[in-house]
Motif scaffolding. Structure first.
Motif, PDB file in Angstrom:
ATOM      1  N   ASN A 181       0.740  -1.325  -0.160  1.00 14.37           N
ATOM      2  CA  ASN A 181       0.022  -0.143   0.005  1.00 14.37           C
ATOM      3  C   ASN A 181       0.901   1.272  -0.095  1.00 14.37           C
ATOM      4  O   ASN A 181       0.543   2.448  -0.491  1.00 14.37           O
ATOM      5  N   THR A 228      -3.123   3.099  -1.383  1.00 15.50           N
ATOM      6  CA  THR A 228      -3.930   2.592  -0.547  1.00 15.50           C
ATOM      7  C   THR A 228      -4.990   1.801  -1.602  1.00 15.50           C
ATOM      8  O   THR A 228      -5.419   2.283  -2.453  1.00 15.50           O
ATOM      9  N   GLY A 229      -5.309   0.595  -1.241  1.00 14.32           N
ATOM     10  CA  GLY A 229      -5.881  -0.481  -1.928  1.00 14.32           C
ATOM     11  C   GLY A 229      -5.285  -1.332  -2.655  1.00 14.32           C
ATOM     12  O   GLY A 229      -5.899  -2.393  -3.341  1.00 14.32           O
ATOM     13  N   THR A 286     -11.842  -0.107  -7.674  1.00 16.16           N
ATOM     14  CA  THR A 286     -10.871   0.153  -6.828  1.00 16.16           C
ATOM     15  C   THR A 286     -10.382   1.596  -7.076  1.00 16.16           C
ATOM     16  O   THR A 286     -10.432   2.447  -6.035  1.00 16.16           O
ATOM     17  N   THR A 297     -13.292   3.896  -5.903  1.00 13.58           N
ATOM     18  CA  THR A 297     -13.630   3.968  -4.547  1.00 13.58           C
ATOM     19  C   THR A 297     -12.785   5.151  -3.756  1.00 13.58           C
ATOM     20  O   THR A 297     -11.847   5.405  -4.036  1.00 13.58           O
ATOM     21  N   ALA A 349     -10.906   7.187  -1.513  1.00 18.09           N
ATOM     22  CA  ALA A 349      -9.836   6.913  -0.540  1.00 18.09           C
ATOM     23  C   ALA A 349      -9.856   6.482   0.894  1.00 18.09           C
ATOM     24  O   ALA A 349      -9.127   5.651   1.230  1.00 18.09           O
ATOM     25  N   ARG A 382     -11.128   2.742   0.704  1.00 20.36           N
ATOM     26  CA  ARG A 382     -10.616   1.979  -0.144  1.00 20.36           C
ATOM     27  C   ARG A 382      -9.581   0.917   0.401  1.00 20.36           C
ATOM     28  O   ARG A 382      -8.916   1.436   1.308  1.00 20.36           O
ATOM     29  N   GLY A 383      -9.557  -0.050   0.049  1.00 27.68           N
ATOM     30  CA  GLY A 383      -8.490  -1.167   0.409  1.00 27.68           C
ATOM     31  C   GLY A 383      -8.664  -1.930   1.968  1.00 27.68           C
ATOM     32  O   GLY A 383      -7.812  -2.473   2.384  1.00 27.68           O
ATOM     33  N   THR A 422     -20.910   1.462   0.313  1.00 31.63           N
ATOM     34  CA  THR A 422     -20.392   2.317  -0.864  1.00 31.63           C
ATOM     35  C   THR A 422     -20.355   1.485  -1.960  1.00 31.63           C
ATOM     36  O   THR A 422     -20.066   0.041  -2.036  1.00 31.63           O
ATOM     37  N   GLN A 443     -19.246   1.072  -4.987  1.00 28.74           N
ATOM     38  CA  GLN A 443     -17.912   0.756  -5.406  1.00 28.74           C
ATOM     39  C   GLN A 443     -17.039  -0.733  -4.647  1.00 28.74           C
ATOM     40  O   GLN A 443     -16.704  -1.235  -5.313  1.00 28.74           O
ATOM     41  N   VAL A 444     -17.219  -0.183  -3.444  1.00 25.85           N
ATOM     42  CA  VAL A 444     -16.776  -1.397  -2.581  1.00 25.85           C
ATOM     43  C   VAL A 444     -17.732  -3.010  -2.701  1.00 25.85           C
ATOM     44  O   VAL A 444     -16.946  -3.964  -2.918  1.00 25.85           O
ATOM     45  N   PHE A 465     -16.936  -4.317  -6.131  1.00 21.17           N
ATOM     46  CA  PHE A 465     -15.560  -4.743  -5.950  1.00 21.17           C
ATOM     47  C   PHE A 465     -15.757  -6.270  -5.486  1.00 21.17           C
ATOM     48  O   PHE A 465     -15.116  -7.251  -6.085  1.00 21.17           O
TER      49      PHE A 465
END
Length: 369
Positions: free
Chosen positions: A54, A59-60, A113, A116, A118, A121-122, A132, A134-135, A138
């Motif tokens: 990371n 991040t992610g 990713t 998403t 910041a 993310r991850g 969220t 996008q998460v 994913f």
């Protein structure tokens, strides 16, 4: 965690070694890449590796790399069975087709990713903000591909296991069971993701069931893939140990006959003592040489035993006495009868059965001194 890491490391080292021995074997190459991707995916989940990745790529990055490697591991496993069950041309064509859904899943989770925020993310799956979109996309995209690929691979594994024999079939059924468990766990995870995405609380029992399925499936998967090779090596080790022990036990008989008939020794290129004592081929070669030399020596000595009225089925102890007497006659230069007789012949026609008869005679010679 550390037990799984140790199993993965041993499995990877074993398959890489095998691949160096047979670099053109596409099925072996596929299973080796599968284990390498599995080990890479697992390692990115370790705290130190996760933090370093990371920090290096943003991040992610660790989460994305872990999931991409996991998807690739399942793809290579499916490719392994394609190459094992069909001809090379059809397997290669099917493997290229199977790469399409893999590429689509990788593209979707990569875009998810990047899109998403910041702040969320991850995160690990257990703490991910599935509210969220996008998460949620994913994880659902990755898990959909996993369910498809794992279920397809489990079906191929079971089919291949029914056509195989032990020890291969045992390893295949272990692998198939682990794949079914992982497919079921990912199906439950999709349900959990959808529940969380819509704002509802995920039942605790569902979460524990998924964790238990993964905890059992991953080690079983690694053991199942490695089981046939390990069992074959163990069987080879038992034969190596038996031949090495037989070689040593034949020494009294061999030494006695070699002193009487040194010209019967089977000459060959000299090899280092360390290699001869420890390598598989060296031990087997010395075993075969000693059995053959002992049998040739008995054939040479048997004419001197003909006049001793050797009884059929005589005990090894009695044969030992006859043999010593015959070799004394040979050493004294006494004429021998023109015909040989059968000495310590086995009841079946095999080299190992012959070796057992020779060992019994050798042990009797050692006991009589």
């Amino acid at each position: 965690m550390y037990l799984t890491a140790a199993l993965l490391l041993l499995a990877v080292l074993w398959k890489v070694y095998q691949l160096f021995q047979a670099p053109q074997d596409r099925a072996l190459r596929a299973v080796t890449f599968c284990l390498l991707c599995t080990a890479g995916s697992f390692s990115t989940g370790l705290p130190a590796e996760n933090h370093a990745l990371n920090a290096l790529a943003g991040t992610g990055a660790a989460s994305l790399a872990s999931n991409v490697l996991l998807l690739c591991a399942v793809y290579w496993l499916l490719s392994f069975y394609l190459h094992s069950a069909t001809d090379c041309q059809r397997a290669s064509r099917r493997a290229r087709l199977e790469a399409v859904p893999l590429a689509m899943a990788v593209i979707v989770i990569t875009l998810a990713t990047i899109a998403t925020p910041a702040g969320v993310r991850g995160r690990p799956y257990g703490t991910a903000d599935l509210h969220t979109p996008q998460v949620a996309v994913f994880f659902i995209a990755a898990q959909l591909y996993l369910v498809y690929a794992l279920a397809t691979t489990a079906w191929w594994t079971g089919r291949y296991a029914r056509m195989s024999q032990k020890p291969v079939t045992i390893g295949l059924w272990m692998t198939a069971s682990s794949l079914v468990s992982m497919a079921a766990a990912n199906t439950l995870r999709i349900a959990m993701d959808l529940i969380a995405w819509h704002g509802s609380a995920v039942p605790t029992g569902l979460n524990k069931s998924v964790a238990m399925l993964f905890a059992l499936a991953v080690p079983a998967f690694v053991v199942g893939l490695s089981y046939p090779g390990v069992m074959l090596r163990l069987a080879g080790f038992r034969i190596w140990r038996q031949h090495r022990r037989t070689y040593r036990r034949l020494r009294p008989l061999w030494q006695l006959l070699h002193e009487a008939f040194p010209e019967d020794a089977l000459h060959r290129e000299p090899a280092g003592l360390w290699r001869e004592n420890l390598t598989v081929r060296g031990v087997h070669r010395r075993y075969y040489r000693r059995v053959i030399e002992c049998r040739d020596g008995l054939v040479r000595a048997s004419p001197y035993m003909a006049h001793q009225d050797v009884q059929t089925g005589a005990t090894p102890e009695a044969l030992a006495g006859y043999l010593r007497s015959a070799l004394r006659s040979q050493a004294a230069g006494e004429p021998a009868p023109t015909h040989a007789i059968a000495v310590a012949l086995p009841g079946e026609n095999s080299l190992d059965a012959d070796a057992r008869q020779l060992v019994a005679l050798s042990d009797a010679l050692a006991t009589r001194g």
